[in-house]
Design a protein around this motif. Structure first.
Motif, PDB file in Angstrom:
ATOM      1  N   LYS A   1       0.860  -1.175   0.000  1.00 53.95           N
ATOM      2  CA  LYS A   1       0.000   0.000   0.000  1.00 53.95           C
ATOM      3  C   LYS A   1       0.897   1.225   0.000  1.00 53.95           C
ATOM      4  O   LYS A   1       1.214   1.752   1.045  1.00 53.95           O
ATOM      5  CB  LYS A   1      -0.862  -0.034   1.263  1.00 53.95           C
ATOM      6  N   PRO A   2       1.370   1.654  -1.157  1.00 51.41           N
ATOM      7  CA  PRO A   2       2.199   2.855  -1.141  1.00 51.41           C
ATOM      8  C   PRO A   2       1.345   4.061  -0.775  1.00 51.41           C
ATOM      9  O   PRO A   2       0.130   4.022  -0.912  1.00 51.41           O
ATOM     10  CB  PRO A   2       2.692   2.962  -2.582  1.00 51.41           C
ATOM     11  N   SER A   3       1.977   5.109  -0.286  1.00 49.68           N
ATOM     12  CA  SER A   3       1.237   6.343  -0.069  1.00 49.68           C
ATOM     13  C   SER A   3       0.851   6.838  -1.453  1.00 49.68           C
ATOM     14  O   SER A   3       1.655   6.853  -2.366  1.00 49.68           O
ATOM     15  CB  SER A   3       2.106   7.358   0.656  1.00 49.68           C
ATOM     16  N   SER A   4      -0.406   7.190  -1.612  1.00 51.93           N
ATOM     17  CA  SER A   4      -0.886   7.438  -2.965  1.00 51.93           C
ATOM     18  C   SER A   4      -2.171   8.243  -2.910  1.00 51.93           C
ATOM     19  O   SER A   4      -2.850   8.255  -1.901  1.00 51.93           O
ATOM     20  CB  SER A   4      -1.142   6.097  -3.648  1.00 51.93           C
ATOM     21  N   ASP A   5      -2.501   8.873  -4.005  1.00 51.99           N
ATOM     22  CA  ASP A   5      -3.777   9.569  -4.082  1.00 51.99           C
ATOM     23  C   ASP A   5      -4.884   8.654  -4.576  1.00 51.99           C
ATOM     24  O   ASP A   5      -6.043   9.019  -4.615  1.00 51.99           O
ATOM     25  CB  ASP A   5      -3.657  10.795  -5.006  1.00 51.99           C
ATOM     26  N   GLU A   6      -4.500   7.442  -4.988  1.00 58.34           N
ATOM     27  CA  GLU A   6      -5.489   6.505  -5.499  1.00 58.34           C
ATOM     28  C   GLU A   6      -6.276   5.857  -4.373  1.00 58.34           C
ATOM     29  O   GLU A   6      -5.715   5.573  -3.320  1.00 58.34           O
ATOM     30  CB  GLU A   6      -4.749   5.360  -6.190  1.00 58.34           C
ATOM     31  N   PRO A   7      -7.564   5.535  -4.582  1.00 59.11           N
ATOM     32  CA  PRO A   7      -8.291   4.791  -3.554  1.00 59.11           C
ATOM     33  C   PRO A   7      -7.821   3.330  -3.517  1.00 59.11           C
ATOM     34  O   PRO A   7      -7.381   2.785  -4.518  1.00 59.11           O
ATOM     35  CB  PRO A   7      -9.751   4.867  -4.033  1.00 59.11           C
TER      36      PRO A   7
END
Lengths: 172, 266
Positions: free
Chosen positions: A161-167
């Motif tokens: 789970k990378p830090s991301s803007d994706e849900p």
């Protein structure tokens, strides 16, 4: 009078030699090299001075200091090295796309699912290959992993789970 | 020893006064993250369910890591993150009083993390949009990571607000108790006007507070919750070192190991 043979100087270190050394540095939390994880952003060599820039999966990851120290020690052990400067940088953001194919295979064997393109795709069970999975908890054993459950083989699944803007994929 | 690459020295920071103002702002944010991270960690092992236990422990780890990072990037020469975290008296801390309050019940914990993490997002967005080089990159990194805090807080707030009279009553009571202290997260740090005048920041704390309120008030109202009267009057003091007794008690516990051997190397 004969000139005394000078001891041959150590061959100058190049970027390739540093990268090969970094490929021997293992991630403290997973059985995979930091190069396979895609944590190495840049290596520069000037004479005996080496600088290595690394990317964190999460900036609060408690393994960062261990990684930095391992990198420094490994590079310093190369012949001809005078100084080693190791630092984490904020950008570019680390993404799962940085994990190599060999790294993915190794993580799968270890029971960790790695999304291929993005976090929104269904989580694939590393045990049976099913995508009939459901999100149990966005937080897991480390900051960079979420917990899913496989409805087919009924195993818990850790997924990157990378830090991301994706849900995050929720599953069914 | 530093963990992060040395920060940029963007031209817009120019003179010492603006650098000092940015440092003061980031140290206040770091204090917020450290103190709230410690409060979250108090739930480890005793949260209402295993998922929340893991979540709050992870969020605590995030916040402590962010505090360390901000201390390192903002510290003056010779100030180490450990020294800043463990070597100061309560009155030297600049955290908002919101984050030092004891956890209270679960509703109060959820209302606080919800108010705080949305406030943190509002201020990080401003730094992320700034021309401050590596400081803007840092803010983008923290913003990406803290998205997961808000997902956790959003889901729990909704669940508690819709779970019947007792549950909703506790959420409302927590909101009444914490709202004005949450507003004080946006007390400006010293020198902010110099950063704004130079264009180093596009919006100051007052404008950030407006953006925060316009994001959170409709969501609270949609859940049937009422924003307390005197909603525009912050109850603060933390940014100038005026704290509640809860901070001294927290620091006493948090620093007990480091005080037992101040010269120890870890």
């Amino acid at each position: 009078m004969t000139a005394r043979a000078k001891p041959s100087p150590a061959p100058p270190v190049d970027t390739g030699a540093v990268l090969r050394a970094l490929a021997e540095v293992e991630d403290p939390e997973l059985p995979i090299a930091i190069t396979e994880m895609g944590l190495v952003h840049a290596v520069s060599v000037r004479g005996g001075a080496v600088r290595v820039e690394l990317l964190p999966t999460f900036s609060g990851c408690p393994a960062l200091e261990v990684i930095r120290d391992r990198v420094r020690r490994r590079v310093a052990a190369l012949p001809g090295i005078q100084t080693v400067d190791v630092a984490f940088v904020f950008e570019p953001a680390w993404t799962v796309g940085r994990i190599t194919e060999a790294g993915r295979a190794r993580l799968r064997e270890h029971g960790v699912s790695v999304p291929r393109a993005g976090l929104a795709e269904p989580a694939t069970c590393p045990h049976c290959g099913s995508t009939n999975t459901v999100l149990e908890n966005p937080f897991g054993p480390t900051l960079c992993r979420a917990i899913y459950y496989c409805r087919d083989c009924r195993n818990p699944v850790e997924r990157f789970k990378p830090s991301s803007d994706e849900p995050l994929a929720q599953g069914r | 020893m530093a963990l992060w690459a040395a920060p940029d020295a963007p031209a817009v920071l120019g003179d010492g006064a603006r650098r000092e103002a940015l440092r003061a702002m980031l140290l206040a944010w770091a204090d917020d993250e450290l103190i709230l991270g410690h409060r979250h960690s108090e739930w480890t092992g005793v949260a209402p369910d295993i998922e929340s236990d893991v979540a709050l422990s992870s969020i605590a780890q995030d916040e402590l890591g962010h505090a360390r990072l901000l201390y390192e990037q903002a510290a003056a020469e010779g100030q180490s993150p450990d020294r800043l975290a463990f070597g100061r008296r309560p009155e030297a801390f600049r955290n908002a009083t919101l984050v030092e309050r004891e956890n209270g019940d679960w509703a109060s914990t959820i209302v606080r993390i919800w108010l705080y993490d949305h406030a943190d997002a509002a201020r990080l967005a401003v730094l992320a949009d700034s021309p401050l080089g590596s400081f803007a990159a840092l803010a983008r990194t923290l913003g990406r990571e803290e998205k997961y805090h808000r997902l956790f807080a959003d889901a729990w707030l909704e669940r508690l607000a819709r779970a019947g009279d007792d549950s909703r009553g506790r959420v409302q009571a927590a909101l009444d108790a914490l709202w004005r202290e949450a507003l004080a997260v946006f007390e400006p740090s010293p020198g902010e006007e110099a950063l704004l005048a130079a264009g180093a920041l596009v919006a100051g704390a007052a404008e950030q507070a407006v953006r925060w309120a316009s994001a959170v008030v409709p969501r609270l109202e949609a859940l049937g919750l009422r924003v307390p009267p005197e909603r525009d009057v912050p109850v603060g003091g933390g940014r100038s070192g005026r704290h509640t007794p809860a901070l001294a008690a927290l620091l006493d516990e948090m620093t007990s190991v480091s005080r037992s051997d101040p010269e120890a190397r870890w």
